[in-house]
Scaffold this motif. Structure first.
Motif, PDB file in Angstrom:
ATOM      1  N   VAL A 109      -1.614  -0.192  -4.145  1.00  0.00           N
ATOM      2  CA  VAL A 109      -0.299  -0.830  -4.052  1.00  0.00           C
ATOM      3  C   VAL A 109       0.547  -0.299  -5.203  1.00  0.00           C
ATOM      4  N   VAL A 110       1.787   0.061  -4.884  1.00  0.00           N
ATOM      5  CA  VAL A 110       2.739   0.495  -5.907  1.00  0.00           C
ATOM      6  C   VAL A 110       3.979  -0.388  -5.806  1.00  0.00           C
ATOM      7  N   GLY A 111       4.319  -1.055  -6.895  1.00  0.00           N
ATOM      8  CA  GLY A 111       5.523  -1.875  -6.948  1.00  0.00           C
ATOM      9  C   GLY A 111       6.556  -1.228  -7.845  1.00  0.00           C
ATOM     10  N   PHE A 112       7.741  -0.982  -7.312  1.00  0.00           N
ATOM     11  CA  PHE A 112       8.841  -0.421  -8.083  1.00  0.00           C
ATOM     12  C   PHE A 112       9.816  -1.546  -8.436  1.00  0.00           C
ATOM     13  N   HIS A 113      10.087  -1.724  -9.722  1.00  0.00           N
ATOM     14  CA  HIS A 113      10.964  -2.787 -10.239  1.00  0.00           C
ATOM     15  C   HIS A 113      10.761  -4.100  -9.486  1.00  0.00           C
ATOM     16  N   LYS A 141      -6.320  -0.041  -5.917  1.00  0.00           N
ATOM     17  CA  LYS A 141      -5.749   0.252  -7.223  1.00  0.00           C
ATOM     18  C   LYS A 141      -4.277  -0.165  -7.251  1.00  0.00           C
ATOM     19  N   ILE A 142      -3.817  -0.547  -8.433  1.00  0.00           N
ATOM     20  CA  ILE A 142      -2.488  -1.128  -8.582  1.00  0.00           C
ATOM     21  C   ILE A 142      -1.675  -0.303  -9.580  1.00  0.00           C
ATOM     22  N   LEU A 143      -0.432  -0.012  -9.197  1.00  0.00           N
ATOM     23  CA  LEU A 143       0.524   0.637 -10.094  1.00  0.00           C
ATOM     24  C   LEU A 143       1.830  -0.140 -10.043  1.00  0.00           C
ATOM     25  N   ALA A 144       2.289  -0.608 -11.198  1.00  0.00           N
ATOM     26  CA  ALA A 144       3.583  -1.285 -11.310  1.00  0.00           C
ATOM     27  C   ALA A 144       4.495  -0.424 -12.167  1.00  0.00           C
ATOM     28  N   CYS A 145       5.690  -0.123 -11.643  1.00  0.00           N
ATOM     29  CA  CYS A 145       6.663   0.715 -12.336  1.00  0.00           C
ATOM     30  C   CYS A 145       7.876  -0.144 -12.668  1.00  0.00           C
ATOM     31  N   ASP A 175      13.451   7.071 -11.610  1.00  0.00           N
ATOM     32  CA  ASP A 175      13.195   7.235 -10.180  1.00  0.00           C
ATOM     33  C   ASP A 175      12.245   8.404  -9.956  1.00  0.00           C
ATOM     34  N   ARG A 176      12.548   9.535 -10.559  1.00  0.00           N
ATOM     35  CA  ARG A 176      11.726  10.735 -10.388  1.00  0.00           C
ATOM     36  C   ARG A 176      10.319  10.534 -10.952  1.00  0.00           C
ATOM     37  N   ARG A 177      10.220   9.968 -12.130  1.00  0.00           N
ATOM     38  CA  ARG A 177       8.909   9.809 -12.766  1.00  0.00           C
ATOM     39  C   ARG A 177       8.042   8.794 -12.027  1.00  0.00           C
ATOM     40  N   SER A 178       8.651   7.693 -11.580  1.00  0.00           N
ATOM     41  CA  SER A 178       7.863   6.684 -10.869  1.00  0.00           C
ATOM     42  C   SER A 178       7.399   7.211  -9.517  1.00  0.00           C
ATOM     43  N   TRP A 179       8.239   7.990  -8.847  1.00  0.00           N
ATOM     44  CA  TRP A 179       7.835   8.583  -7.568  1.00  0.00           C
ATOM     45  C   TRP A 179       6.674   9.566  -7.769  1.00  0.00           C
ATOM     46  N   ALA A 180       6.713  10.338  -8.848  1.00  0.00           N
ATOM     47  CA  ALA A 180       5.616  11.256  -9.152  1.00  0.00           C
ATOM     48  C   ALA A 180       4.327  10.492  -9.442  1.00  0.00           C
ATOM     49  N   ALA A 181       4.440   9.372 -10.163  1.00  0.00           N
ATOM     50  CA  ALA A 181       3.253   8.561 -10.446  1.00  0.00           C
ATOM     51  C   ALA A 181       2.670   7.994  -9.162  1.00  0.00           C
ATOM     52  N   MET A 182       3.546   7.556  -8.250  1.00  0.00           N
ATOM     53  CA  MET A 182       3.087   7.064  -6.956  1.00  0.00           C
ATOM     54  C   MET A 182       2.372   8.159  -6.188  1.00  0.00           C
ATOM     55  N   ALA A 242       0.776  10.738  -7.283  1.00  0.00           N
ATOM     56  CA  ALA A 242      -0.535  11.015  -7.868  1.00  0.00           C
ATOM     57  C   ALA A 242      -1.554   9.965  -7.445  1.00  0.00           C
ATOM     58  N   LEU A 243      -1.154   8.695  -7.446  1.00  0.00           N
ATOM     59  CA  LEU A 243      -2.086   7.642  -7.057  1.00  0.00           C
ATOM     60  C   LEU A 243      -2.431   7.732  -5.571  1.00  0.00           C
ATOM     61  N   LEU A 244      -1.439   7.956  -4.724  1.00  0.00           N
ATOM     62  CA  LEU A 244      -1.724   8.056  -3.295  1.00  0.00           C
ATOM     63  C   LEU A 244      -2.636   9.245  -2.995  1.00  0.00           C
ATOM     64  N   ALA A 245      -2.410  10.364  -3.667  1.00  0.00           N
ATOM     65  CA  ALA A 245      -3.285  11.516  -3.461  1.00  0.00           C
ATOM     66  C   ALA A 245      -4.716  11.189  -3.863  1.00  0.00           C
ATOM     67  N   GLU A 246      -4.853  10.408  -4.931  1.00  0.00           N
ATOM     68  CA  GLU A 246      -6.171  10.022  -5.417  1.00  0.00           C
ATOM     69  C   GLU A 246      -6.907   9.131  -4.423  1.00  0.00           C
ATOM     70  N   VAL A 247      -6.222   8.141  -3.873  1.00  0.00           N
ATOM     71  CA  VAL A 247      -6.929   7.140  -3.058  1.00  0.00           C
ATOM     72  C   VAL A 247      -6.913   7.456  -1.560  1.00  0.00           C
ATOM     73  N   LEU A 248      -5.922   8.231  -1.111  1.00  0.00           N
ATOM     74  CA  LEU A 248      -5.811   8.518   0.321  1.00  0.00           C
ATOM     75  C   LEU A 248      -6.195   9.954   0.679  1.00  0.00           C
ATOM     76  N   GLY A 249      -6.384  10.780  -0.332  1.00  0.00           N
ATOM     77  CA  GLY A 249      -6.875  12.131  -0.064  1.00  0.00           C
ATOM     78  C   GLY A 249      -5.862  13.097   0.463  1.00  0.00           C
ATOM     79  N   LYS A 250      -4.579  12.881   0.160  1.00  0.00           N
ATOM     80  CA  LYS A 250      -3.543  13.827   0.570  1.00  0.00           C
ATOM     81  C   LYS A 250      -2.849  14.369  -0.675  1.00  0.00           C
ATOM     82  N   GLU A 251      -2.476  15.656  -0.627  1.00  0.00           N
ATOM     83  CA  GLU A 251      -1.715  16.266  -1.725  1.00  0.00           C
ATOM     84  C   GLU A 251      -0.228  16.100  -1.446  1.00  0.00           C
TER      85      GLU A 251
END
Length: 238
Positions: free
Chosen positions: A135-139, A156-160, A220-227, A229-238
């Motif tokens: 899960v990724v939460g933006f603001h 896994k959890i990411l809060a931006c 915006d750019r940095r949080s999207w990049a962090a998202m 990276a996490l999605l690639a890690e857990v879902l297996g897509k680049e």
């Protein structure tokens, strides 16, 4: 890439837009929850971008029939959602079931992202044990309506969050950290210095409340990049 309308049902009829990536075989899925104003171009743009990265992304409906609310009814609905969290939770669960059940989606690999209230909804679904790999939460608000806290979180959890966001004060961030730590969750909290609420929405500057909501291209750019990276890690897509 192609898109299609997905109709589903909770306490009200709901209707989202599913963006499917090019390629053969079921793709990992991502739920995209909008802010409290509801279905609109911000969530649609983000879902389309996710499909470009190889995910099947559903821009979900919060209020039924793809309604976008004006400020006053949106604030009234936000209060009702806080008072009756099972109602938006059921709508989020219906969106998850619709996405997972689509033949173009790998139902075993699904994450959720959300903006403002949509991020809170995604986090609350995880807190209720929804089968979300991340899960990724933006603001988004980090407060929970459920007493068990993070104990049922599976992914896994990411809060931006912006450091200057009046809607997510220091005390709320501290409580969130304690909740995640106590539950043994794999979590991240990214704090963007000098950044306010709604930093991913390019329309925020036109709202006339710079002491609350401001677009910030860097965050915006940095949080999207962090998202990503996490999605690639857990879902297996680049």
């Amino acid at each position: 890439m192609r898109s299609e309308t997905i109709d589903y049902q909770a306490d009200v009829p709901l209707s989202g837009t599913l963006f499917l990536p090019d390629g053969v075989g079921p793709a990992p899925g991502v739920l995209v929850f909008p802010d409290i104003f509801g279905y609109g171009d911000h969530a649609l743009e983000r879902a389309e971008r996710l499909a470009g990265l190889g995910y099947a992304a559903l821009a979900a409906d919060l209020h039924g029939e793809r309604r976008a609310l004006a400020v006053e009814p949106a604030m009234a609905e936000l209060q009702r959602f806080y008072e009756e969290p099972d109602r938006p939770g059921a709508r989020g669960g219906a969106a998850l079931a619709a996405l997972a059940g689509h033949p173009g989606v790998d139902g075993a690999r699904i994450a959720a992202i959300g903006f403002c209230y949509g991020g809170r909804l995604a986090l609350e679904m995880a807190r209720r044990g929804a089968p979300l790999a991340a899960v990724v939460g933006f603001h988004s608000s980090l407060v929970s309506s459920y007493p068990q806290g993070g104990g049922l979180i599976r992914g896994k959890i990411l809060a931006c969050i912006g450091s200057e966001d009046p809607g997510v004060p220091v005390e709320e961030r501290t409580a969130f950290e304690a909740e995640m730590q106590a539950a043994g969750v794999d979590w991240q909290l990214h704090l963007y210095g000098g950044v306010y609420h709604t930093f991913t929405n390019w329309r925020a500057d036109s709202w006339g409340h710079p002491d609350f909501a401001r677009y910030d291209a860097g965050a915006d750019r940095r949080s999207w990049a962090a998202m990503q990276a996490l999605l690639a890690e857990v879902l297996g897509k680049e």
